[in-house]
Scaffold this active site. Structure first.
Site, PDB file in Angstrom:
ATOM      1  CE1 TYR A 208      -3.265   2.824   0.328  1.00  0.00           C
ATOM      2  CE2 TYR A 208      -3.124   2.684   2.709  1.00  0.00           C
ATOM      3  CZ  TYR A 208      -3.630   3.285   1.578  1.00  0.00           C
ATOM      4  OH  TYR A 208      -4.495   4.339   1.692  1.00  0.00           O
TER       5      TYR A 208
ATOM      6  CG  ASP B 268      -3.849   1.906  -3.440  1.00  0.00           C
ATOM      7  OD1 ASP B 268      -3.223   2.522  -4.320  1.00  0.00           O
ATOM      8  OD2 ASP B 268      -4.771   2.430  -2.790  1.00  0.00           O
TER       9      ASP B 268
END
Length: 340
Positions: free
Chosen positions: A178, A217
């Site tokens: 992330y 992500d």
């Protein structure tokens, strides 16, 4: 995901770590952004659905024979996702490896859906104990040889905790991230650049040992195709700056001065070269209905295993559990297990 920007912002973007934007100007754009408008057919102009809650009935085709299915999904908080149908998607997709980002957990959660399906679970938890807690999880049906949650060489562990997990398998590394955000007004772009510098070194070092599957992500829209309104956001909005896009490009295709470094492939973009599909749509300002989004969640693989990827798709209809949708990839099982 990119943070929302101030009232003068032309396009609304969101990062739940910096949720500070206000309504974008009601302005029409010429060129590529102009077609991103509401549609009464249930699909936006880019072809993605406009539903704002997940389907009641969810089913998917079985994985191709001889493959493993991997999923990455920014869930915008596990506790919130659990109330919105999270388990029904996981049960229907039945991935072999599931990466969750922006988990916002402060301790290892006890989720029966996840615990019953995945025998090997790693929760990378941030030192921050707040609503903004990032958090990354890597859940696997296959036992990894080793697990780590650090980014070697990074000078500030507090900016790494909760953002990276490396699973080593017999055949490859699975790298879940992330990626840190450049912040409202690009105030933390220097921190993002530090992350990118050390991460680039790290993924190249891993690739010299075994192939790498990087998923999560990634907090960057690599090209103008990867966000609805590129022109007004260029070098103004986190996730779409010269520093960030060049750093990503240099991972895929190292500069000539690093000729010994292996190349990587953004596998969804390779397989969907002309599509303008996105993985994130802000809950605000009717972005979903208008097709205004960003492609931030993806799979990047070592070039030498790209041909072993059998499919990579955005699960566009699985919206409403989070403001991101899942991305899936199927790859020949021997890439991970090391057994042909």
């Amino acid at each position: 995901m990119p943070p929302k920007r101030k009232a003068s912002t032309i396009e609304s973007n969101s990062d739940h770590e910096h949720d500070t934007a206000s309504k974008p100007e009601a302005k029409k754009f010429k060129g590529k952004g102009a077609q991103e408008s509401p549609d009464t057919t249930g699909k936006a102009a880019n072809g993605q659905p406009t539903n704002k809650v997940p389907p009641v009935h969810i089913s998917f085709p079985a994985r191709a024979e001889g493959t493993l299915r991997l999923v990455t999904w920014n869930i915008c908080g596990l506790a919130a996702a659990q109330k919105k149908g999270f388990k029904y998607y996981v049960e229907a997709e039945d991935p072999d490896i599931l990466v969750l980002t922006e988990t916002k957990v402060n301790s290892d959660p006890q989720d029966s859906t996840l615990n019953s399906r995945f025998g090997y679970r790693t929760w990378a938890i941030s030192d921050k104990k707040s609503y903004c807690t990032p958090g990354t999880a890597a859940l696997s049906k296959y036992k990894p040889l080793s697990v780590s949650t650090d980014l070697p060489g990074h000078p500030d562990p507090s900016l790494v905790n909760g953002r990276i997990i490396t699973l080593e398998f017999q055949g490859c590394y699975v790298l879940a991230t992330y990626v840190t955000n450049a912040g409202q007004g690009l105030k933390t772009l220097s921190e993002k650049n530090t992350w990118n510098r050390h991460f680039t070194t790290y993924i190249r070092d891993l690739d010299k040992k075994k192939p790498v599957i990087w998923m999560g992500d990634l907090n960057v829209a690599p090209t103008a195709q990867d966000l609805a309104n590129p022109k007004p956001n260029w070098n103004k909005t986190p996730g779409y700056t010269k520093d960030e896009t060049e750093a990503f490009k240099h991972i895929l295709d190292p500069p000539e001065c690093e000729e010994k470094s292996g190349k990587f492939v953004d596998i969804w973009r390779q397989r969907h070269s002309d599509d303008r599909h996105y993985t994130y749509f802000s809950y605000r300002f009717n972005c979903r209905a208008k097709g205004i989004g960003w492609r931030l969640d993806m799979f990047v693989v070592s070039e030498r295993i790209a041909e072993k990827v059998k499919m990579c798709e955005i699960r566009s209809e699985i919206y409403g559990v989070s403001d991101h949708v899942p991305v899936i990839m199927e790859i020949e099982s021997d890439v991970i297990t090391g057994m042909s």
